[in-house]
Design an enzyme around this catalytic site. Structure first.
Site, PDB file in Angstrom:
ATOM      1  N   ARG A  40       0.821  -1.198   0.000  1.00 53.35           N
ATOM      2  CA  ARG A  40       0.000   0.000   0.000  1.00 53.35           C
ATOM      3  C   ARG A  40       0.859   1.254   0.000  1.00 53.35           C
ATOM      4  O   ARG A  40       2.066   1.208   0.231  1.00 53.35           O
ATOM      5  CB  ARG A  40      -0.939   0.010   1.203  1.00 53.35           C
ATOM      6  CG  ARG A  40      -0.232  -0.083   2.532  1.00 53.35           C
ATOM      7  CD  ARG A  40      -1.141   0.292   3.670  1.00 53.35           C
ATOM      8  NE  ARG A  40      -1.738   1.592   3.447  1.00 53.35           N
ATOM      9  CZ  ARG A  40      -1.086   2.731   3.594  1.00 53.35           C
ATOM     10  NH1 ARG A  40       0.172   2.724   3.963  1.00 53.35           N
ATOM     11  NH2 ARG A  40      -1.686   3.889   3.362  1.00 53.35           N
ATOM     12  N   LEU A  41       0.194   2.359  -0.261  1.00 54.77           N
ATOM     13  CA  LEU A  41       0.800   3.681  -0.170  1.00 54.77           C
ATOM     14  C   LEU A  41      -0.083   4.548   0.714  1.00 54.77           C
ATOM     15  O   LEU A  41      -1.312   4.402   0.705  1.00 54.77           O
ATOM     16  CB  LEU A  41       0.907   4.328  -1.559  1.00 54.77           C
ATOM     17  CG  LEU A  41       1.805   3.656  -2.594  1.00 54.77           C
ATOM     18  CD1 LEU A  41       1.654   4.352  -3.950  1.00 54.77           C
ATOM     19  CD2 LEU A  41       3.255   3.692  -2.152  1.00 54.77           C
ATOM     20  N   ASP A  42       0.521   5.446   1.459  1.00 52.82           N
ATOM     21  CA  ASP A  42      -0.262   6.372   2.263  1.00 52.82           C
ATOM     22  C   ASP A  42      -1.163   7.214   1.366  1.00 52.82           C
ATOM     23  O   ASP A  42      -0.866   7.421   0.188  1.00 52.82           O
ATOM     24  CB  ASP A  42       0.657   7.313   3.054  1.00 52.82           C
ATOM     25  CG  ASP A  42       1.564   6.573   4.024  1.00 52.82           C
ATOM     26  OD1 ASP A  42       1.184   5.469   4.448  1.00 52.82           O
ATOM     27  OD2 ASP A  42       2.638   7.110   4.349  1.00 52.82           O
ATOM     28  N   LYS A  43      -2.233   7.721   1.930  1.00 54.42           N
ATOM     29  CA  LYS A  43      -3.194   8.519   1.168  1.00 54.42           C
ATOM     30  C   LYS A  43      -2.518   9.624   0.359  1.00 54.42           C
ATOM     31  O   LYS A  43      -2.794   9.793  -0.836  1.00 54.42           O
ATOM     32  CB  LYS A  43      -4.223   9.126   2.128  1.00 54.42           C
ATOM     33  CG  LYS A  43      -5.205  10.081   1.467  1.00 54.42           C
ATOM     34  CD  LYS A  43      -6.115  10.737   2.499  1.00 54.42           C
ATOM     35  CE  LYS A  43      -7.003  11.789   1.839  1.00 54.42           C
ATOM     36  NZ  LYS A  43      -7.847  12.495   2.837  1.00 54.42           N
ATOM     37  N   ARG A  78       8.684   8.181   6.030  1.00 53.01           N
ATOM     38  CA  ARG A  78       8.340   9.405   6.754  1.00 53.01           C
ATOM     39  C   ARG A  78       8.900   9.378   8.175  1.00 53.01           C
ATOM     40  O   ARG A  78       9.424  10.390   8.664  1.00 53.01           O
ATOM     41  CB  ARG A  78       6.830   9.583   6.754  1.00 53.01           C
ATOM     42  CG  ARG A  78       6.231   9.734   5.359  1.00 53.01           C
ATOM     43  CD  ARG A  78       4.730   9.523   5.339  1.00 53.01           C
ATOM     44  NE  ARG A  78       4.044  10.540   6.133  1.00 53.01           N
ATOM     45  CZ  ARG A  78       2.747  10.482   6.409  1.00 53.01           C
ATOM     46  NH1 ARG A  78       2.008   9.459   5.980  1.00 53.01           N
ATOM     47  NH2 ARG A  78       2.192  11.434   7.123  1.00 53.01           N
TER      48      ARG A  78
END
Length: 352
Positions: A156-159, A262
């Site tokens: 997945r990727l962050d929003k 991050r």
């Protein structure tokens, strides 16, 4: 394994979930709301606070040794904490006709360039408009390995992180691609603009990640044995620097934890520019640029509406043919505009 991000709030429901915990010696002294949030599945501190604020006659809430207590109470060794909370409301995933930037597709899988601002899979508070809703409309049938809410989702990727993501159409492809991520056969690289200039050109950040002990919406480098963490490694390459204020970096994932890049960049005191969660919201130093230049840069940063982080490169072996595939995705326009602004102001030639 998979890099799932859980930022959920409880939804109303007619059923409840009950938990009972006993405080251990190493947990004594924590605030009650922090303790409850750290142990409830998928809970945040605000979730715990709402449960603690329920009326005394409510059938839901938190009890300490059979009594209602305030959130600020410091738990003691041996205390029994009972929690009753609403069960999560089931989410029905429906296909939606949302445009997708499909980079590659065949009968086994897709590679999609995800837009910034798009959530990958449905969750409470984001039940529609997600990548999964869009892919279900496009592909009709996806691998079920990821579960009812995450069909076909391999990673997945962050929003607010844009870029390349793999989606499996078959169970065979799903398992093969996830195995490649676990064994590091699949390679994922990101581009990021970070604050400051690190003292290295190339380094690996090797620091275990886990849920933040007091803020369940955040991840953190966790070395305290009382809390759960997992080994996490990010390789960083500094590609360009800008007036001592910014660095343009490439990040290669060796593991895939939630918010990994991050958190790791923030841990080394160089957070991703524009990151609202890990300290990327800063003002440009007044002595580095003229006032008009500084205004231009800050406007470009503000236009990001999130972190300057883009999953630009993806390489893996095709799940059935074994062919090595490699894809690149250009920076999204708002990120490219920020980079163009920096190059123009400093009179540098851009190669991106």
């Amino acid at each position: 394994m998979s890099d799932w991000e859980i930022e959920e709030e409880d939804a109303p429901s007619t059923s409840t979930e009950a938990y009972s915990f006993q405080v251990e010696a190493g947990q004594a002294g924590q605030r009650l709301d922090v303790y409850v949030a750290s142990l409830l599945p998928d809970a945040t501190r605000s979730t715990a606070q709402r449960l603690l604020d329920l009326p005394a006659d409510s059938t839901e809430g938190v009890w300490v040794n059979g009594k209602r207590e305030k959130a600020s109470l410091k738990v003691r060794n041996g205390d029994t904490i009972e929690v009753v909370r609403p069960s999560a409301k089931p989410i029905e995933v429906t296909p939606e006709n949302i445009p997708l930037d499909i980079v590659f597709e065949d009968s086994e899988m897709l590679v999609i360039n995800k837009a910034r601002g798009m959530v990958v899979h449905p969750a409470p508070g984001a039940e529609c408009g997600t990548l999964v809703n869009a892919v279900l409309y496009h592909a009709k049938d996806l691998s079920g390995v990821g579960g009812a809410l995450r069909p076909g989702i391999v990673h997945r990727l962050d929003k607010d992180t844009s870029g390349l993501i793999m989606v499996a159409k078959t169970d065979l492809a799903h398992r093969a691609l996830q195995a490649q991520i676990q064994s590091r056969v699949a390679e994922r690289r990101y581009l990021a603009l970070i604050w400051g200039v690190p003292k290295f050109q190339h380094a690996k950040v090797d620091a275990p990640l886990g849920r933040h002990p007091s803020d369940r919406k955040k991840m953190a480098v966790v070395t305290d044995s009382r809390y759960t963490s997992r080994p996490s490694q990010t390789e960083l390459f500094i590609k360009e620097t800008f007036a001592g204020v910014f660095s343009f970096a490439e990040a290669k994932l060796h593991t895939g934890r939630t918010h990994q890049i991050r958190v790791h960049t923030a841990y080394i005191q160089h957070p991703v520019v524009g990151d609202p969660l890990y300290g990327g919201i800063r003002k440009v130093a007044s002595n580095a640029f003229t006032n008009p230049e500084r205004v231009q840069i800050e406007q470009a940063v503000e236009a990001l509406e999130g972190q300057a982080l883009h999953a630009y490169s993806l390489a893996f072996n095709h799940p059935t043919s074994g062919e090595r595939l490699h894809f690149n995705a250009p920076l999204p326009p708002v990120f490219q505009n920020l980079m163009d602004t920096l190059y123009r102001i400093l009179g540098k030639e851009s190669d991106i």
